[in-house]
Design a protein around this motif. Structure first.
Motif, PDB file in Angstrom:
ATOM      1  N   MET A   1       0.993  -1.112   0.150  1.00  0.00           N
ATOM      2  CA  MET A   1      -0.036  -0.087   0.029  1.00  0.00           C
ATOM      3  C   MET A   1       0.848   1.279  -0.079  1.00  0.00           C
ATOM      4  O   MET A   1       1.872   1.347   0.633  1.00  0.00           O
ATOM      5  CB  MET A   1      -0.941   0.048   1.178  1.00  0.00           C
ATOM      6  CG  MET A   1      -1.852   1.403   1.353  1.00  0.00           C
ATOM      7  SD  MET A   1      -3.017   1.236   2.721  1.00  0.00           S
ATOM      8  CE  MET A   1      -4.105  -0.204   2.214  1.00  0.00           C
ATOM      9  N   LYS A   2       0.443   2.066  -0.985  1.00  0.00           N
ATOM     10  CA  LYS A   2       1.411   3.395  -0.898  1.00  0.00           C
ATOM     11  C   LYS A   2       0.983   4.168   0.564  1.00  0.00           C
ATOM     12  O   LYS A   2      -0.009   4.148   0.957  1.00  0.00           O
ATOM     13  CB  LYS A   2       0.957   4.306  -2.055  1.00  0.00           C
ATOM     14  CG  LYS A   2       1.099   3.375  -3.425  1.00  0.00           C
ATOM     15  CD  LYS A   2       2.554   3.575  -3.828  1.00  0.00           C
ATOM     16  CE  LYS A   2       2.726   3.379  -5.100  1.00  0.00           C
ATOM     17  NZ  LYS A   2       3.969   3.253  -5.850  1.00  0.00           N
ATOM     18  N   GLN A   3       2.169   5.027   0.626  1.00  0.00           N
ATOM     19  CA  GLN A   3       1.988   5.873   1.895  1.00  0.00           C
ATOM     20  C   GLN A   3       2.024   7.389   1.626  1.00  0.00           C
ATOM     21  O   GLN A   3       3.256   7.679   0.907  1.00  0.00           O
ATOM     22  CB  GLN A   3       2.901   5.459   3.141  1.00  0.00           C
ATOM     23  CG  GLN A   3       2.684   6.243   4.318  1.00  0.00           C
ATOM     24  CD  GLN A   3       3.725   5.469   5.447  1.00  0.00           C
ATOM     25  OE1 GLN A   3       3.177   4.342   5.958  1.00  0.00           O
ATOM     26  NE2 GLN A   3       4.733   6.067   5.756  1.00  0.00           N
ATOM     27  N   LEU A   4       1.359   8.361   2.129  1.00  0.00           N
ATOM     28  CA  LEU A   4       1.423   9.408   2.028  1.00  0.00           C
ATOM     29  C   LEU A   4       1.691  10.161   3.272  1.00  0.00           C
ATOM     30  O   LEU A   4       1.081   9.834   4.308  1.00  0.00           O
ATOM     31  CB  LEU A   4       0.192  10.372   1.342  1.00  0.00           C
ATOM     32  CG  LEU A   4       0.157  11.783   1.680  1.00  0.00           C
ATOM     33  CD1 LEU A   4       1.278  12.383   0.294  1.00  0.00           C
ATOM     34  CD2 LEU A   4      -1.292  12.345   1.082  1.00  0.00           C
ATOM     35  N   ALA A   5       2.775  11.186   3.453  1.00  0.00           N
ATOM     36  CA  ALA A   5       3.132  11.776   4.698  1.00  0.00           C
ATOM     37  C   ALA A   5       2.846  13.112   4.383  1.00  0.00           C
ATOM     38  O   ALA A   5       3.395  13.913   3.842  1.00  0.00           O
ATOM     39  CB  ALA A   5       4.934  11.497   5.101  1.00  0.00           C
ATOM     40  N   ILE A   6       1.978  13.450   5.346  1.00  0.00           N
ATOM     41  CA  ILE A   6       1.567  15.295   5.350  1.00  0.00           C
ATOM     42  C   ILE A   6       2.376  15.693   6.763  1.00  0.00           C
ATOM     43  O   ILE A   6       2.103  15.268   7.872  1.00  0.00           O
ATOM     44  CB  ILE A   6       0.088  15.250   5.656  1.00  0.00           C
ATOM     45  CG1 ILE A   6      -0.592  14.789   4.468  1.00  0.00           C
ATOM     46  CG2 ILE A   6      -0.246  16.773   5.786  1.00  0.00           C
ATOM     47  CD1 ILE A   6      -2.095  14.854   4.674  1.00  0.00           C
ATOM     48  N   GLN A  30      -8.790   5.688  -1.679  1.00  0.00           N
ATOM     49  CA  GLN A  30      -8.759   4.040  -1.079  1.00  0.00           C
ATOM     50  C   GLN A  30      -7.317   3.581  -1.539  1.00  0.00           C
ATOM     51  O   GLN A  30      -6.637   4.216  -2.560  1.00  0.00           O
ATOM     52  CB  GLN A  30      -9.677   3.441  -2.057  1.00  0.00           C
ATOM     53  CG  GLN A  30     -11.113   3.499  -1.667  1.00  0.00           C
ATOM     54  CD  GLN A  30     -11.822   3.286  -0.354  1.00  0.00           C
ATOM     55  OE1 GLN A  30     -11.329   2.148  -0.057  1.00  0.00           O
ATOM     56  NE2 GLN A  30     -12.628   4.042   0.052  1.00  0.00           N
ATOM     57  N   GLY A  31      -6.755   2.745  -0.756  1.00  0.00           N
ATOM     58  CA  GLY A  31      -5.698   2.146  -0.921  1.00  0.00           C
ATOM     59  C   GLY A  31      -4.218   3.063  -0.797  1.00  0.00           C
ATOM     60  O   GLY A  31      -3.155   2.613  -1.276  1.00  0.00           O
ATOM     61  N   VAL A  32      -4.425   4.014   0.220  1.00  0.00           N
ATOM     62  CA  VAL A  32      -3.430   4.834   0.407  1.00  0.00           C
ATOM     63  C   VAL A  32      -3.285   5.091   1.907  1.00  0.00           C
ATOM     64  O   VAL A  32      -4.355   5.599   2.438  1.00  0.00           O
ATOM     65  CB  VAL A  32      -3.341   6.423  -0.240  1.00  0.00           C
ATOM     66  CG1 VAL A  32      -2.079   7.249   0.180  1.00  0.00           C
ATOM     67  CG2 VAL A  32      -3.029   6.086  -1.754  1.00  0.00           C
ATOM     68  N   ASN A  33      -2.031   4.675   2.486  1.00  0.00           N
ATOM     69  CA  ASN A  33      -2.031   4.989   4.013  1.00  0.00           C
ATOM     70  C   ASN A  33      -1.726   6.440   4.216  1.00  0.00           C
ATOM     71  O   ASN A  33      -0.565   6.776   3.739  1.00  0.00           O
ATOM     72  CB  ASN A  33      -0.981   3.811   4.573  1.00  0.00           C
ATOM     73  CG  ASN A  33      -0.867   4.237   6.156  1.00  0.00           C
ATOM     74  OD1 ASN A  33      -1.773   4.515   6.876  1.00  0.00           O
ATOM     75  ND2 ASN A  33       0.315   4.022   6.587  1.00  0.00           N
ATOM     76  N   ALA A 155      -3.110  11.722  -2.981  1.00  0.00           N
ATOM     77  CA  ALA A 155      -3.096  10.371  -2.666  1.00  0.00           C
ATOM     78  C   ALA A 155      -3.805   9.572  -3.592  1.00  0.00           C
ATOM     79  O   ALA A 155      -3.353   8.382  -3.861  1.00  0.00           O
ATOM     80  CB  ALA A 155      -4.313  10.519  -1.331  1.00  0.00           C
ATOM     81  N   THR A 156      -4.900  10.235  -4.513  1.00  0.00           N
ATOM     82  CA  THR A 156      -5.257   9.429  -5.871  1.00  0.00           C
ATOM     83  C   THR A 156      -3.993   9.160  -6.530  1.00  0.00           C
ATOM     84  O   THR A 156      -4.016   8.130  -7.211  1.00  0.00           O
ATOM     85  CB  THR A 156      -6.430  10.205  -6.179  1.00  0.00           C
ATOM     86  OG1 THR A 156      -7.528  10.179  -5.322  1.00  0.00           O
ATOM     87  CG2 THR A 156      -6.921   9.477  -7.564  1.00  0.00           C
ATOM     88  N   LEU A 158      -0.878   8.793  -6.108  1.00  0.00           N
ATOM     89  CA  LEU A 158      -0.050   7.551  -5.588  1.00  0.00           C
ATOM     90  C   LEU A 158      -0.749   6.357  -5.803  1.00  0.00           C
ATOM     91  O   LEU A 158       0.003   5.478  -6.413  1.00  0.00           O
ATOM     92  CB  LEU A 158       0.172   8.151  -4.159  1.00  0.00           C
ATOM     93  CG  LEU A 158       1.280   8.992  -3.805  1.00  0.00           C
ATOM     94  CD1 LEU A 158       1.147   9.478  -2.304  1.00  0.00           C
ATOM     95  CD2 LEU A 158       2.736   8.657  -3.941  1.00  0.00           C
ATOM     96  N   GLN A 159      -2.048   6.337  -5.408  1.00  0.00           N
ATOM     97  CA  GLN A 159      -3.024   5.469  -5.525  1.00  0.00           C
ATOM     98  C   GLN A 159      -2.821   4.555  -6.941  1.00  0.00           C
ATOM     99  O   GLN A 159      -2.630   3.365  -7.128  1.00  0.00           O
ATOM    100  CB  GLN A 159      -4.139   5.324  -4.973  1.00  0.00           C
ATOM    101  CG  GLN A 159      -4.947   3.989  -4.959  1.00  0.00           C
ATOM    102  CD  GLN A 159      -5.639   3.813  -6.126  1.00  0.00           C
ATOM    103  OE1 GLN A 159      -6.143   4.507  -6.849  1.00  0.00           O
ATOM    104  NE2 GLN A 159      -6.042   2.442  -6.247  1.00  0.00           N
ATOM    105  N   MET A 160      -3.145   5.550  -7.857  1.00  0.00           N
ATOM    106  CA  MET A 160      -3.084   5.080  -9.398  1.00  0.00           C
ATOM    107  C   MET A 160      -1.838   4.897  -9.900  1.00  0.00           C
ATOM    108  O   MET A 160      -1.729   4.523 -11.165  1.00  0.00           O
ATOM    109  CB  MET A 160      -4.023   6.158 -10.259  1.00  0.00           C
ATOM    110  CG  MET A 160      -5.357   6.174  -9.673  1.00  0.00           C
ATOM    111  SD  MET A 160      -6.205   7.735 -10.408  1.00  0.00           S
ATOM    112  CE  MET A 160      -6.391   6.823 -12.025  1.00  0.00           C
ATOM    113  N   GLY A 161      -0.612   5.050  -9.233  1.00  0.00           N
ATOM    114  CA  GLY A 161       0.481   5.044  -9.623  1.00  0.00           C
ATOM    115  C   GLY A 161       0.889   6.278 -10.745  1.00  0.00           C
ATOM    116  O   GLY A 161       2.096   6.014 -11.394  1.00  0.00           O
ATOM    117  N   ILE A 162       0.448   7.272 -10.786  1.00  0.00           N
ATOM    118  CA  ILE A 162       0.463   8.591 -11.747  1.00  0.00           C
ATOM    119  C   ILE A 162       1.908   9.027 -10.996  1.00  0.00           C
ATOM    120  O   ILE A 162       2.835   9.459 -11.899  1.00  0.00           O
ATOM    121  CB  ILE A 162      -0.453   9.455 -11.605  1.00  0.00           C
ATOM    122  CG1 ILE A 162      -1.704   8.996 -12.403  1.00  0.00           C
ATOM    123  CG2 ILE A 162      -0.126  10.812 -12.525  1.00  0.00           C
ATOM    124  CD1 ILE A 162      -3.039   9.700 -12.195  1.00  0.00           C
TER     125      ILE A 162
END
Length: 163
Positions: A1-6, A30-33, A155-156, A158-162
């Motif tokens: 699962m991809k991760q986004l740090a704010i 969905q699919g991003v921590n 987040a989207t 990252l989840q989509m791999g863009i």
């Protein structure tokens, strides 16, 4: 699962409110921590574990706030060469300008070889007196909505791999 740090720092609440709005927007995906970390608690291990970043902080005296600068100082060398190509963007909460703080942080991101995916956003509070500068900040709904959209977009992506 991809991760986004704010990663955020705030002294009067404005940057924290923007970071929370971005977190809420990012959490809709969905699919991003999504991690929301105060700069005082964030470290190199958080940067190394994340796939993308949103930095949110105030401008103080025409520069990056001290708390955020301390975070960058602590993490710069431990992460140098390890973050290449990872996506980032930032929000700066400023009293009147914000451009110098943005330039400083973008220069740090360039050193880390991060990839800027959205233009940096400056939210201006127009605080010009000592009382206004030190007062708790209220961010208007337009700016909070824009921060939420920014969080959701990264987040989207990252989840989509863009990114």
């Amino acid at each position: 699962m991809k991760q986004l740090a704010i990663i955020w720092h705030s002294m009067t609440g404005g940057s924290e409110a923007l970071a929370r709005a971005a977190y809420e927007g990012a959490a809709r995906g969905q699919g991003v921590n999504v991690l929301m970390l105060n700069a005082a608690e964030a470290g190199a291990e958080h940067l190394l574990a994340a796939d993308g970043y949103l930095f949110v902080f105030p401008e103080n005296l025409a520069a990056i706030s001290g708390g955020m600068k301390s975070f960058f100082d602590r993490c710069y060398y431990p992460c140098l060469g390890a973050l290449n190509g990872r996506p980032y963007t930032m929000i700066v909460c400023a009293g009147s300008d914000g451009r110098n703080a943005v330039a400083q942080a973008e220069r740090i991101a360039t050193g880390w070889r991060l990839r800027q995916i959205l233009p940096s956003v400056i939210v201006c509070t127009h605080a010009q007196t000592q009382e206004a500068i030190l007062a708790a900040k209220t961010i208007d709904n337009v700016d909070l909505s824009a921060a939420a959209e920014m969080g959701e977009q990264i987040a989207t992506g990252l989840q989509m791999g863009i990114y």
